[in-house]
Design a protein around this motif. Structure first.
Motif, mmCIF file in Angstrom:
data_model
loop_
_atom_site.group_PDB
_atom_site.id
_atom_site.type_symbol
_atom_site.label_atom_id
_atom_site.label_comp_id
_atom_site.label_asym_id
_atom_site.label_seq_id
_atom_site.Cartn_x
_atom_site.Cartn_y
_atom_site.Cartn_z
ATOM 1 N N ALA A 182 -0.702 -16.519 9.614
ATOM 2 C CA ALA A 182 0.143 -15.407 10.044
ATOM 3 C C ALA A 182 -0.235 -14.140 9.296
ATOM 4 N N LEU A 183 -0.218 -13.043 10.022
ATOM 5 C CA LEU A 183 -0.415 -11.717 9.460
ATOM 6 C C LEU A 183 0.854 -10.920 9.729
ATOM 7 N N VAL A 184 1.533 -10.518 8.660
ATOM 8 C CA VAL A 184 2.853 -9.894 8.797
ATOM 9 C C VAL A 184 2.837 -8.513 8.165
ATOM 10 N N PHE A 185 3.284 -7.529 8.931
ATOM 11 C CA PHE A 185 3.471 -6.176 8.423
ATOM 12 C C PHE A 185 4.967 -5.918 8.287
ATOM 13 N N SER A 186 5.392 -5.408 7.139
ATOM 14 C CA SER A 186 6.822 -5.183 6.923
ATOM 15 C C SER A 186 7.067 -3.783 6.368
ATOM 16 N N PHE A 187 8.226 -3.270 6.709
ATOM 17 C CA PHE A 187 8.652 -1.945 6.270
ATOM 18 C C PHE A 187 10.054 -2.080 5.689
ATOM 19 N N GLU A 188 10.258 -1.492 4.540
ATOM 20 C CA GLU A 188 11.537 -1.622 3.849
ATOM 21 C C GLU A 188 12.035 -0.257 3.410
ATOM 22 N N THR A 189 13.304 0.016 3.720
ATOM 23 C CA THR A 189 13.896 1.282 3.310
ATOM 24 C C THR A 189 15.382 1.084 3.083
ATOM 25 N N GLU A 190 15.976 1.984 2.390
ATOM 26 C CA GLU A 190 17.402 1.936 2.086
ATOM 27 C C GLU A 190 18.132 2.827 3.087
ATOM 28 N N PHE A 245 0.815 -1.216 0.000
ATOM 29 C CA PHE A 245 0.000 0.000 0.000
ATOM 30 C C PHE A 245 0.850 1.269 0.000
ATOM 31 N N ALA A 246 2.153 1.121 -0.106
ATOM 32 C CA ALA A 246 3.072 2.236 -0.288
ATOM 33 C C ALA A 246 4.384 1.621 -0.754
ATOM 34 N N PRO A 247 5.278 2.403 -1.348
ATOM 35 C CA PRO A 247 6.521 1.807 -1.844
ATOM 36 C C PRO A 247 7.316 1.055 -0.779
ATOM 37 N N MET A 248 7.134 1.418 0.483
ATOM 38 C CA MET A 248 7.960 0.812 1.536
ATOM 39 C C MET A 248 7.163 -0.068 2.504
ATOM 40 N N TYR A 249 5.838 -0.196 2.353
ATOM 41 C CA TYR A 249 5.022 -0.909 3.320
ATOM 42 C C TYR A 249 4.309 -2.093 2.662
ATOM 43 N N ARG A 250 4.280 -3.220 3.386
ATOM 44 C CA ARG A 250 3.596 -4.407 2.882
ATOM 45 C C ARG A 250 2.846 -5.083 4.031
ATOM 46 N N LEU A 251 1.703 -5.658 3.658
ATOM 47 C CA LEU A 251 0.906 -6.431 4.601
ATOM 48 C C LEU A 251 0.616 -7.776 3.957
ATOM 49 N N ALA A 252 0.977 -8.871 4.644
ATOM 50 C CA ALA A 252 0.846 -10.205 4.067
ATOM 51 C C ALA A 252 0.046 -11.105 5.005
ATOM 52 N N LEU A 253 -0.892 -11.851 4.425
ATOM 53 C CA LEU A 253 -1.675 -12.841 5.151
ATOM 54 C C LEU A 253 -1.359 -14.213 4.550
ATOM 55 N N SER A 254 -0.911 -15.148 5.389
ATOM 56 C CA SER A 254 -0.491 -16.458 4.875
ATOM 57 C C SER A 254 -1.118 -17.587 5.680
ATOM 58 N N TYR A 255 -1.286 -18.713 4.999
ATOM 59 C CA TYR A 255 -1.758 -19.949 5.630
ATOM 60 C C TYR A 255 -0.842 -21.085 5.197
ATOM 61 N N ASP A 256 -0.416 -21.896 6.159
ATOM 62 C CA ASP A 256 0.458 -23.032 5.882
ATOM 63 C C ASP A 256 -0.077 -24.280 6.580
ATOM 64 N N TYR A 257 -0.022 -25.394 5.860
ATOM 65 C CA TYR A 257 -0.357 -26.695 6.439
ATOM 66 C C TYR A 257 0.886 -27.573 6.351
ATOM 67 N N ILE A 258 1.254 -28.174 7.476
ATOM 68 C CA ILE A 258 2.454 -29.008 7.552
ATOM 69 C C ILE A 258 2.067 -30.347 8.150
ATOM 70 N N ARG A 259 2.480 -31.415 7.479
ATOM 71 C CA ARG A 259 2.292 -32.759 8.013
ATOM 72 C C ARG A 259 3.638 -33.468 8.040
ATOM 73 N N GLN A 260 3.945 -34.055 9.174
ATOM 74 C CA GLN A 260 5.215 -34.771 9.321
ATOM 75 C C GLN A 260 4.957 -36.199 9.782
ATOM 76 N N ASP A 261 5.531 -37.157 9.040
ATOM 77 C CA ASP A 261 5.488 -38.575 9.400
ATOM 78 C C ASP A 261 6.909 -39.003 9.743
ATOM 79 N N SER A 262 7.095 -39.479 10.958
ATOM 80 C CA SER A 262 8.441 -39.753 11.438
ATOM 81 C C SER A 262 8.513 -41.107 12.129
ATOM 82 N N GLU A 263 9.665 -41.770 11.977
ATOM 83 C CA GLU A 263 9.926 -43.014 12.700
ATOM 84 C C GLU A 263 10.385 -42.755 14.125
#
Length: 231
Positions: free
Chosen positions: A219-227, A189-207
Motif C-alpha cells: 500500500a502507498l498512502v498519502f495523508s494530510f493532517e491539520t488542526e 515532507f512537510a509538517p502536515m504531509y506524509r507519504l507511507a509505503l507498507s508491505y504486509d504478509y498475512i497467513r491464516q490457518d482455519s478449521e
C-alpha cells in the motif's frame, strides 16, 4: 433481512498510589440483540485491574487481569477471565513495544454470517520503530492471533410419522490462527504531509472450510493532517 442492536458501555477508575506506579480498574459492557430467532443474544461483562509501572522515563511495563462474565440466551452464564500485558521501551531515535491480550468479543458485519458471533481470542504483537532520518521513519511489526469461534448451524430434522420438519440449531467451536508480519517506511515532507509505503504478509490457518489463506499487501498512502479548531 434481519437486524441487530448493539449496546456498549464502559468506565475506568485510576489511582496513583505509589510514585511511578498507576493502578486502574475498568469495566466494559457489551450486548447484542438479534432479530433473527436462530441467533442467540449475547452479553459480555469485563472487569480488569491493571498495574502500570513507569520503570524509567522511556521504560514502561503494564500487567492486567480480571473476570469476564458471558451470558448467551437459553444457556447458563459462564465465568471466564481476561488479561493483558504491555512492555514499551524508547531509546534514541527509536522504540520497541510488545503487547499481549486475552479476552472475548462478538463480531458482526464481517461480510458472511458464518464469520459472525462470539470469539475467544489470544493476541500478541511486537513492533519496532526507528527514525532513519529527520523526515524518514521505518517500522517493523509482527503479530499472532488465535481465536475459537462459536459457529451456529441450522439442522433440519424430518419427522417420519407426521412428515413435518423441525429446525434446530447446533453450536460448535472452531479454531482460527493468523500470523502477520510487515514493514512501513514513512516520509514526512512537510509538517502536515506524509507519504507511507507498507508491505504486509498475512497467513491464516482455519478449521473453517475455505477460510485459510496467504495474502500479500502493498500500500502507498498519502495523508494530510491539520488542526481544524481548538477547544
Amino acid at each position: 433481512e434481519k437486524d441487530l442492536n448493539e449496546y456498549r458501555a464502559g468506565t475506568v477508575l485510576q489511582a496513583k498510589l505509589l510514585e511511578y506506579q498507576l493502578y486502574s480498574l475498568s469495566y466494559n459492557y457489551y450486548n447484542v440483540d438479534y432479530d433473527a430467532e436462530l441467533r442467540d443474544d449475547i452479553s459480555i461483562h469485563d472487569l480488569t485491574l491493571v498495574w502500570q509501572w513507569d520503570i524509567a522515563r522511556d521504560f514502561v511495563f503494564s500487567l492486567g487481569a480480571g473476570p469476564t462474565y458471558i451470558k448467551i440466551d437459553d444457556r447458563d452464564g459462564e465465568w471466564e477471565y481476561n488479561g493483558l500485558m504491555l512492555f514499551g521501551y524508547g531509546f534514541e531515535r527509536g522504540n520497541i513495544r510488545l503487547a499481549a491480550r486475552r479476552g472475548y468479543e462478538v463480531l458482526n458485519f464481517t461480510g458472511t454470517a458464518e464469520d459472525d458471533g462470539l470469539r475467544e481470542y489470544w493476541t500478541a504483537n511486537l513492533t519496532f520503530g526507528y527514525r532513519l532520518l529527520d523526515q524518514l521513519t521505518a517500522d517493523l511489526y509482527a503479530g499472532y492471533r488465535s481465536e475459537d469461534q462459536e459457529v451456529v448451524r441450522a439442522v433440519t430434522i424430518e419427522q417420519e410419522a407426521t412428515g413435518e420438519s423441525d429446525v434446530l440449531t447446533e453450536t460448535e467451536s472452531l479454531n482460527r490462527e493468523r500470523y502477520t508480519t510487515g514493514g512501513r517506511l514513512t516520509y514526512t515532507f512537510a509538517p502536515m504531509y506524509r507519504l507511507a509505503l507498507s508491505y504486509d504478509y498475512i497467513r491464516q490457518d482455519s478449521e473453517i472450510v475455505n477460510d485459510s489463506f496467504d495474502e500479500h499487501r502493498v500500500a502507498l498512502v498519502f495523508s494530510f493532517e491539520t488542526e481544524m479548531f481548538k477547544w
